[in-house]
Design an enzyme around this catalytic site. Structure first.
Site, PDB file in Angstrom:
ATOM      1  N   LYS A 196       2.143  -1.524  11.187  1.00 33.74           N
ATOM      2  CA  LYS A 196       3.018  -0.573  11.903  1.00 33.74           C
ATOM      3  C   LYS A 196       2.309   0.766  12.132  1.00 33.74           C
ATOM      4  O   LYS A 196       2.293   1.285  13.245  1.00 33.74           O
ATOM      5  CB  LYS A 196       4.323  -0.340  11.115  1.00 33.74           C
ATOM      6  CG  LYS A 196       5.149  -1.602  10.897  1.00 33.74           C
ATOM      7  CD  LYS A 196       6.463  -1.317  10.179  1.00 33.74           C
ATOM      8  CE  LYS A 196       6.340  -0.834   8.748  1.00 33.74           C
ATOM      9  NZ  LYS A 196       5.786  -1.831   7.786  1.00 33.74           N
ATOM     10  N   ARG A 207      15.511   0.200   8.628  1.00 36.57           N
ATOM     11  CA  ARG A 207      15.214  -0.874   7.683  1.00 36.57           C
ATOM     12  C   ARG A 207      16.468  -1.584   7.209  1.00 36.57           C
ATOM     13  O   ARG A 207      16.366  -2.543   6.424  1.00 36.57           O
ATOM     14  CB  ARG A 207      14.532  -0.276   6.441  1.00 36.57           C
ATOM     15  CG  ARG A 207      13.025  -0.215   6.533  1.00 36.57           C
ATOM     16  CD  ARG A 207      12.553   0.552   5.318  1.00 36.57           C
ATOM     17  NE  ARG A 207      11.346   0.010   4.752  1.00 36.57           N
ATOM     18  CZ  ARG A 207      10.121   0.478   5.036  1.00 36.57           C
ATOM     19  NH1 ARG A 207       9.949   1.435   5.892  1.00 36.57           N
ATOM     20  NH2 ARG A 207       9.075  -0.045   4.442  1.00 36.57           N
ATOM     21  N   ARG A 243      -6.272  -1.873   1.043  1.00 34.90           N
ATOM     22  CA  ARG A 243      -5.972  -0.470   1.293  1.00 34.90           C
ATOM     23  C   ARG A 243      -5.785   0.292  -0.020  1.00 34.90           C
ATOM     24  O   ARG A 243      -6.153   1.452  -0.148  1.00 34.90           O
ATOM     25  CB  ARG A 243      -4.712  -0.329   2.161  1.00 34.90           C
ATOM     26  CG  ARG A 243      -4.449   1.129   2.542  1.00 34.90           C
ATOM     27  CD  ARG A 243      -3.233   1.298   3.402  1.00 34.90           C
ATOM     28  NE  ARG A 243      -2.030   0.966   2.657  1.00 34.90           N
ATOM     29  CZ  ARG A 243      -0.836   0.854   3.193  1.00 34.90           C
ATOM     30  NH1 ARG A 243      -0.679   1.007   4.494  1.00 34.90           N
ATOM     31  NH2 ARG A 243       0.204   0.573   2.452  1.00 34.90           N
ATOM     32  N   ARG A 293      -1.969   5.461  -2.544  1.00 31.98           N
ATOM     33  CA  ARG A 293      -0.510   5.254  -2.483  1.00 31.98           C
ATOM     34  C   ARG A 293      -0.035   4.576  -3.755  1.00 31.98           C
ATOM     35  O   ARG A 293      -0.551   3.533  -4.139  1.00 31.98           O
ATOM     36  CB  ARG A 293      -0.147   4.415  -1.242  1.00 31.98           C
ATOM     37  CG  ARG A 293       0.165   5.276  -0.043  1.00 31.98           C
ATOM     38  CD  ARG A 293       0.495   4.458   1.176  1.00 31.98           C
ATOM     39  NE  ARG A 293       1.686   3.627   1.028  1.00 31.98           N
ATOM     40  CZ  ARG A 293       2.309   3.052   2.050  1.00 31.98           C
ATOM     41  NH1 ARG A 293       1.861   3.231   3.286  1.00 31.98           N
ATOM     42  NH2 ARG A 293       3.370   2.311   1.839  1.00 31.98           N
ATOM     43  N   ARG A 341       8.110  -4.967  -2.662  1.00 27.30           N
ATOM     44  CA  ARG A 341       8.308  -4.499  -1.283  1.00 27.30           C
ATOM     45  C   ARG A 341       8.523  -5.685  -0.345  1.00 27.30           C
ATOM     46  O   ARG A 341       9.365  -5.623   0.550  1.00 27.30           O
ATOM     47  CB  ARG A 341       7.088  -3.698  -0.807  1.00 27.30           C
ATOM     48  CG  ARG A 341       7.040  -2.280  -1.367  1.00 27.30           C
ATOM     49  CD  ARG A 341       5.640  -1.727  -1.397  1.00 27.30           C
ATOM     50  NE  ARG A 341       5.101  -1.431  -0.080  1.00 27.30           N
ATOM     51  CZ  ARG A 341       3.805  -1.225   0.148  1.00 27.30           C
ATOM     52  NH1 ARG A 341       2.932  -1.301  -0.842  1.00 27.30           N
ATOM     53  NH2 ARG A 341       3.389  -0.950   1.366  1.00 27.30           N
TER      54      ARG A 341
END
Ligand code: AP5
Ligand code: MG
Length: 190
Positions: A14, A89, A128, A134, A145
């Site tokens: 995204k 969401r 990542r 993060r 998630r």
């Protein structure tokens, strides 16, 4: 106005595709995840509340998100259009977005649903995680998630099917290949 909802599981691309869309179409970008991470960094009240949800991989409550989004949207007046990344969401968020846009004389133009295999999602996010800093890019939080995505967010696709706005985008392959598919979908709007 060209208002794009970019939708998909964690790691579906995204944010990556949003950057390319912004460059090509001159849109403003609202990523609720980015706004929340900035609130966390600045240790605001909202940031402190959001932190617990984000680290567990759960959704931040709808009322907090909708209030936050309304403020950001008001700061984007006179825009050519907005790309909504990571929002909505849930069904209440989608309904709130529709209302907010309608009140401003506009609506969602298209919803792009990025489709990526589960093992590829996990691979991308772990990769990542090595550099992102993060707090939710670790295997345990990634798993929750993904579960939250399947239970609470994926059903939202039907909302946009009913609105006649849903477009599935094959989200595997190179970043450029996927962007090509997105451009085709957006250009077909006119
Ligand atoms: P959010 O920040 O929205 O995270 P997410 O949905 O988990 O998605 P990501 O940002 O991890 O992935 P992405 O789809 O943007 O992929 P990216 O382009 O980075 O939300 C975080 C948290 O905030 C939520 O869990 C929730 O707690 C809270 N939150 C946010 N919004 C909320 C809302 N509306 N309501 C309630 N709570 C909310 O790509 C991933 C990686 O893959 C990158 O490293 C990228 O370089 C790489 N990559 C991209 N494309 C490719 C490709 N084609 N090939 C190989 N690698 C690729
Ligand atoms: Mg993102």
């Amino acid at each position: 106005m060209l208002n794009v909802v970019i939708f998909g599981a964690p790691g579906s691309g995204k944010g990556t595709q949003s950057e390319l869309i912004i460059k090509e179409y001159g849109l403003d970008h609202i990523s609720t995840g980015d706004v929340l991470r900035s609130e966390m960094k600045n240790e605001t009240e909202l940031g402190k509340i959001a932190k617990d949800y984000i680290e567990k991989g759960q959704l931040v409550p709808d009322d907090l998100i909708v209030n936050m989004l309304a403020k950001v949207l008001d700061s984007k007046e006179n825009s050519k259009g907005v790309i909504f990344d990571g929002f909505p969401r849930t069904i209440p968020q989608a309904e709130a977005l529709k209302k907010m846009l309608n009140e401003r004389g506009t609506d969602v133009s298209i919803m792009l649903n990025l489709q990526v295999d589960e093992d590829e999602l996990i691979k991308r996010l772990l990769e990542r995680g090595k550099i992102s800093g993060r707090s939710d890019d670790n295997l345990e939080t990634i798993k929750s998630r993904l579960e939250v995505y399947h239970k609470q967010t994926a059903p939202l696709a039907d909302f946009y099917v009913k609105e006649g706005k849903h477009t599935a985008i094959h989200g595997m392959g190179t970043i450029e290949e996927i962007f090509g598919r997105i451009q085709e979908a957006i250009n077909a709007l006119n």
